[in-house]
Write a protein that holds these residues in place. Structure first.
Motif, PDB file in Angstrom:
ATOM      1  N   GLY A 179       0.830  -1.214   0.000  1.00 34.30           N
ATOM      2  CA  GLY A 179       0.000   0.000   0.000  1.00 34.30           C
ATOM      3  C   GLY A 179       0.858   1.256   0.000  1.00 34.30           C
ATOM      4  O   GLY A 179       0.615   2.202  -0.761  1.00 34.30           O
ATOM      5  N   ARG A 180       1.901   1.233   0.839  1.00 39.75           N
ATOM      6  CA  ARG A 180       2.757   2.420   0.944  1.00 39.75           C
ATOM      7  C   ARG A 180       3.489   2.661  -0.384  1.00 39.75           C
ATOM      8  O   ARG A 180       3.602   3.799  -0.856  1.00 39.75           O
ATOM      9  CB  ARG A 180       3.757   2.180   2.081  1.00 39.75           C
ATOM     10  CG  ARG A 180       4.512   3.408   2.418  1.00 39.75           C
ATOM     11  CD  ARG A 180       5.307   3.292   3.686  1.00 39.75           C
ATOM     12  NE  ARG A 180       6.370   4.279   3.617  1.00 39.75           N
ATOM     13  CZ  ARG A 180       7.528   4.167   4.217  1.00 39.75           C
ATOM     14  NH1 ARG A 180       7.790   3.126   4.972  1.00 39.75           N
ATOM     15  NH2 ARG A 180       8.437   5.114   4.074  1.00 39.75           N
ATOM     16  N   ALA A 181       3.977   1.575  -0.989  1.00 39.60           N
ATOM     17  CA  ALA A 181       4.727   1.722  -2.248  1.00 39.60           C
ATOM     18  C   ALA A 181       3.819   2.251  -3.357  1.00 39.60           C
ATOM     19  O   ALA A 181       4.223   3.086  -4.161  1.00 39.60           O
ATOM     20  CB  ALA A 181       5.338   0.378  -2.646  1.00 39.60           C
ATOM     21  N   LEU A 182       2.573   1.760  -3.392  1.00 39.52           N
ATOM     22  CA  LEU A 182       1.665   2.186  -4.471  1.00 39.52           C
ATOM     23  C   LEU A 182       1.328   3.671  -4.392  1.00 39.52           C
ATOM     24  O   LEU A 182       1.050   4.299  -5.410  1.00 39.52           O
ATOM     25  CB  LEU A 182       0.367   1.361  -4.426  1.00 39.52           C
ATOM     26  CG  LEU A 182       0.455  -0.048  -5.020  1.00 39.52           C
ATOM     27  CD1 LEU A 182      -0.831  -0.826  -4.747  1.00 39.52           C
ATOM     28  CD2 LEU A 182       0.728  -0.011  -6.523  1.00 39.52           C
ATOM     29  N   SER A 183       1.360   4.207  -3.181  1.00 35.78           N
ATOM     30  CA  SER A 183       0.999   5.626  -3.089  1.00 35.78           C
ATOM     31  C   SER A 183       2.194   6.516  -2.733  1.00 35.78           C
ATOM     32  O   SER A 183       2.023   7.641  -2.285  1.00 35.78           O
ATOM     33  CB  SER A 183      -0.137   5.811  -2.077  1.00 35.78           C
ATOM     34  OG  SER A 183       0.142   5.080  -0.923  1.00 35.78           O
ATOM     35  N   MET A 184       3.379   6.021  -2.961  1.00 35.37           N
ATOM     36  CA  MET A 184       4.572   6.802  -2.590  1.00 35.37           C
ATOM     37  C   MET A 184       4.778   7.987  -3.548  1.00 35.37           C
ATOM     38  O   MET A 184       4.728   7.826  -4.770  1.00 35.37           O
ATOM     39  CB  MET A 184       5.812   5.898  -2.623  1.00 35.37           C
ATOM     40  CG  MET A 184       7.045   6.566  -2.035  1.00 35.37           C
ATOM     41  SD  MET A 184       8.441   5.435  -2.030  1.00 35.37           S
ATOM     42  CE  MET A 184       8.043   4.367  -0.675  1.00 35.37           C
ATOM     43  N   PRO A 185       5.018   9.180  -3.015  1.00 36.30           N
ATOM     44  CA  PRO A 185       5.231  10.348  -3.889  1.00 36.30           C
ATOM     45  C   PRO A 185       6.501  10.205  -4.739  1.00 36.30           C
ATOM     46  O   PRO A 185       7.454   9.538  -4.315  1.00 36.30           O
ATOM     47  CB  PRO A 185       5.399  11.514  -2.901  1.00 36.30           C
ATOM     48  CG  PRO A 185       5.042  10.989  -1.556  1.00 36.30           C
ATOM     49  CD  PRO A 185       5.104   9.499  -1.598  1.00 36.30           C
ATOM     50  N   LEU A 186       6.487  10.860  -5.885  1.00 35.08           N
ATOM     51  CA  LEU A 186       7.602  10.747  -6.826  1.00 35.08           C
ATOM     52  C   LEU A 186       8.943  11.123  -6.175  1.00 35.08           C
ATOM     53  O   LEU A 186       9.953  10.441  -6.372  1.00 35.08           O
ATOM     54  CB  LEU A 186       7.332  11.642  -8.049  1.00 35.08           C
ATOM     55  CG  LEU A 186       8.448  11.687  -9.088  1.00 35.08           C
ATOM     56  CD1 LEU A 186       8.696  10.295  -9.679  1.00 35.08           C
ATOM     57  CD2 LEU A 186       8.114  12.669 -10.222  1.00 35.08           C
ATOM     58  N   ALA A 187       8.966  12.195  -5.383  1.00 38.06           N
ATOM     59  CA  ALA A 187      10.241  12.648  -4.812  1.00 38.06           C
ATOM     60  C   ALA A 187      10.857  11.547  -3.939  1.00 38.06           C
ATOM     61  O   ALA A 187      12.064  11.283  -4.014  1.00 38.06           O
ATOM     62  CB  ALA A 187      10.011  13.910  -3.981  1.00 38.06           C
ATOM     63  N   GLU A 188      10.048  10.849  -3.152  1.00 42.84           N
ATOM     64  CA  GLU A 188      10.575   9.789  -2.288  1.00 42.84           C
ATOM     65  C   GLU A 188      11.035   8.587  -3.128  1.00 42.84           C
ATOM     66  O   GLU A 188      12.071   7.971  -2.854  1.00 42.84           O
ATOM     67  CB  GLU A 188       9.509   9.358  -1.271  1.00 42.84           C
ATOM     68  CG  GLU A 188      10.078   8.326  -0.285  1.00 42.84           C
ATOM     69  CD  GLU A 188       9.062   7.854   0.747  1.00 42.84           C
ATOM     70  OE1 GLU A 188       7.981   8.467   0.888  1.00 42.84           O
ATOM     71  OE2 GLU A 188       9.370   6.837   1.420  1.00 42.84           O
ATOM     72  N   ARG A 189      10.285   8.305  -4.172  1.00 41.23           N
ATOM     73  CA  ARG A 189      10.680   7.178  -5.044  1.00 41.23           C
ATOM     74  C   ARG A 189      12.041   7.457  -5.681  1.00 41.23           C
ATOM     75  O   ARG A 189      12.900   6.584  -5.748  1.00 41.23           O
ATOM     76  CB  ARG A 189       9.627   6.947  -6.125  1.00 41.23           C
ATOM     77  CG  ARG A 189       8.382   6.257  -5.588  1.00 41.23           C
ATOM     78  CD  ARG A 189       7.471   5.813  -6.700  1.00 41.23           C
ATOM     79  NE  ARG A 189       6.595   6.861  -7.188  1.00 41.23           N
ATOM     80  CZ  ARG A 189       6.492   7.264  -8.453  1.00 41.23           C
ATOM     81  NH1 ARG A 189       7.233   6.701  -9.385  1.00 41.23           N
ATOM     82  NH2 ARG A 189       5.666   8.219  -8.795  1.00 41.23           N
ATOM     83  N   ARG A 190      12.218   8.698  -6.127  1.00 37.88           N
ATOM     84  CA  ARG A 190      13.492   9.053  -6.759  1.00 37.88           C
ATOM     85  C   ARG A 190      14.644   8.959  -5.770  1.00 37.88           C
ATOM     86  O   ARG A 190      15.724   8.465  -6.104  1.00 37.88           O
ATOM     87  CB  ARG A 190      13.426  10.478  -7.287  1.00 37.88           C
ATOM     88  CG  ARG A 190      12.796  10.570  -8.645  1.00 37.88           C
ATOM     89  CD  ARG A 190      13.027  11.967  -9.143  1.00 37.88           C
ATOM     90  NE  ARG A 190      12.461  12.184 -10.440  1.00 37.88           N
ATOM     91  CZ  ARG A 190      12.125  13.391 -10.907  1.00 37.88           C
ATOM     92  NH1 ARG A 190      12.287  14.454 -10.146  1.00 37.88           N
ATOM     93  NH2 ARG A 190      11.643  13.525 -12.096  1.00 37.88           N
TER      94      ARG A 190
END
Ligand code: ADQ
Length: 472
Positions: free
Chosen positions: A418-429
């Motif tokens: 759930g957390r990964a699916l809604s993770m903001p782009l900045a955190e993913r980068r």
């Protein structure tokens, strides 16, 4: 530079090595090409006694000789299917409950190692550096030593080394560790594996082990080290982009109809935590109705060792779970889990990784896990997916940008999805960059070159003259 002789249970053919084989084969082949040498091992064929004794079959590719032998059925059963994969593999992955021990299979394991060593001797030259790979071949070096071979010899263990309390379950544990001590360098994937080996040496072999990896036991002195196996990240990124516009990948994208994609790729093995993963995905769908119909898990799991009982069982369990969960949450136009048993070309896998939002890699125990590394390297840096990774994969030591999970905690894994699916782009980068730093620092070339540098640097005159007191 001195010649290199690589010994592994399976030898990829020259064409496989250049084509579809995984990064490891490519990395080892690279080292062989640089120094010239021989790659020796089993061809994968089960043959008659007389054919086996005719080998090795030699194939030349530039400065590299591929030397392979077939195995008679009895040897295959005892050495490969038996002691290697029904005893060593489960115990080394902390699954004593799945392990069986049979004295005759163990005798076969040692016999085949001696026989292989005998076959290899005729290919050796006095200055060759010999690099032996993995649990199938623990006694190979000792067998060579007993034939008078004094060359530099190293061993790399691709799977975990278990803590002594687990290892003691294998009745001939002391013989196995003694065999390992016949090498000059023994390499592990993580500091935890190295520490477990040292622990055994000190507490159960009356030996000594220093923090910098000097080990003395069973009348031998050797070096141990941590060599994290890696990938070539740029090569993976290139494969991932190469597939982007290909038809299969476009077809998959179209069939998803805008749904989010979770990718999992593993050999079909009970160590990979597949059943727990399916249950976590089910739990996620149960607790997050808004995601039903909007996210698909693609699990690719080619069967391996399918003639070992425990592998038939895991396959059966997984088919049952996939069917059950799909029965519960499918709609006329939606299948939550797409479960496939095929092998795929590497570029296709890497492009699927790039198309996905999550890489779900949740082994119960894994030496390293290259899929975790490939997943991150395949991402689009501008819009990367998130790696959800088991804390029990060797890769967890390095992939600090991953969302870490305990694969026994179904609810915890479901929450991570759930957390990964809604993770903001900045955190993913940011997470992607953090992991990429480590992937570049410890790439496959570093693994190979640091192991070989240590092996080539070993001082062969340092062997103790007599056994330390208490060793038998
Ligand atoms: P494995 O248990 O096989 O390796 P892993 O490290 O993940 O596990 O390597 C699997 C490789 O096979 C990856 O390169 C992956 O891309 C490829 N692969 C998997 N499924 C595939 C498919 N369907 N089609 C094509 N390719 C596929 C063992 C140890 C690990 C350790 C490695 C290397 O168990 O812990 O990381 O050796 O040391």
């Amino acid at each position: 530079m001195t010649r290199l002789v690589v010994v592994s249970n399976r030898v990829a053919s020259p064409t496989e090595t250049k084509g579809s084989a995984g990064g490891l084969a490519v990395g080892v082949f690279g080292a062989l090409k640089d120094s010239g040498g021989v790659w020796f091992g089993w061809s994968g064929d089960v043959v008659s006694d007389s054919v086996a004794n005719q080998g090795p079959k030699l194939e030349q590719d530039g400065a590299v000789t591929f030397a392979t032998v077939g195995l008679p059925k009895k040897d295959y059963d005892q050495y490969y299917r038996g002691f290697s994969n029904a005893t060593l593999w489960p115990v080394f992955h902390y699954r004593n409950d799945l392990a069986v021990y049979d004295r005759e299979e163990y005798a076969g394991y040692r016999r085949v190692n001696s026989w292989l060593a005998h076959r290899a001797i005729k290919l050796l030259q006095p200055d060759d550096v010999i690099w032996v790979h993995d649990y199938h071949l623990i006694p190979f070096g000792e067998a060579l030593r007993s034939e008078g071979v004094t060359n530099r010899m190293g061993f790399f263990l691709h799977i975990p080394f278990p803590s002594p309390q687990i290892l003691l379950n294998i009745p001939p544990h002391a013989e196995l560790v003694k065999s390992l001590c016949c090498y000059d360098v023994v390499g592990f994937q993580t500091p935890g594996d190295q520490a477990a080996f040292h622990d055994y040496i000190v507490r159960h072999a009356h030996g000594t082990a220093t923090a910098d990896g000097e080990v003395e036991a069973f009348g031998r002195r050797l070096k141990t080290g941590v060599y994290r196996i890696g990938i070539f990240p740029d090569e993976i990124a290139e494969q991932a982009t190469r597939g982007e516009a290909r038809q299969d990948v476009m077809d998959l994208k179209q069939s998803l109809e805008g749904r989010k994609l979770i990718m999992s790729v593993d050999r079909l093995d009970y160590s990979k935590g597949l059943v727990e993963r399916f249950k976590a995905f089910e739990h996620f769908l149960e607790k997050s109705p808004e995601w039903r119909g909007n996210v698909t898990l693609v699990q690719i799991a080619p069967p391996t060792r399918s003639d070992v009982d425990t592998y038939q069982q895991i396959r059966h369990n997984l088919e049952y779970e996939a069917g059950r969960i799909n029965g519960r949450y499918s709609g006329l136009d939606y299948t939550p889990i797409r479960y496939m048993n095929q092998r795929y070309d590497r570029w296709k896998l890497m492009s699927l990784f790039r198309e996905s939002q999550i890489g779900l890699v949740t082994p119960l125990r894994d030496g390293m896990n290259l899929v975790a590394k490939e997943y991150v390297a395949a991402q689009n840096p501008d819009d990367p997916g998130v790696l959800v990774l088991s804390q029990f994969a060797g890769a967890a030591d390095e992939m600090k940008g991953a969302l870490m999970v305990n694969p026994h905690d179904i609810v915890g894994m479901s929450e991570a999805i759930g957390r990964a699916l809604s993770m903001p782009l900045a955190e993913r980068r940011e997470r992607y960059e953090t992991s990429m730093v480590m992937l570049r620092k410890y790439d496959l070339g570093v693994w190979r070159d640091s192991f070989l540098a240590d092996l080539r640097g070993v001082n062969l005159n340092k062997q103790p003259n007599k056994r330390p007191a208490g060793n038998k």
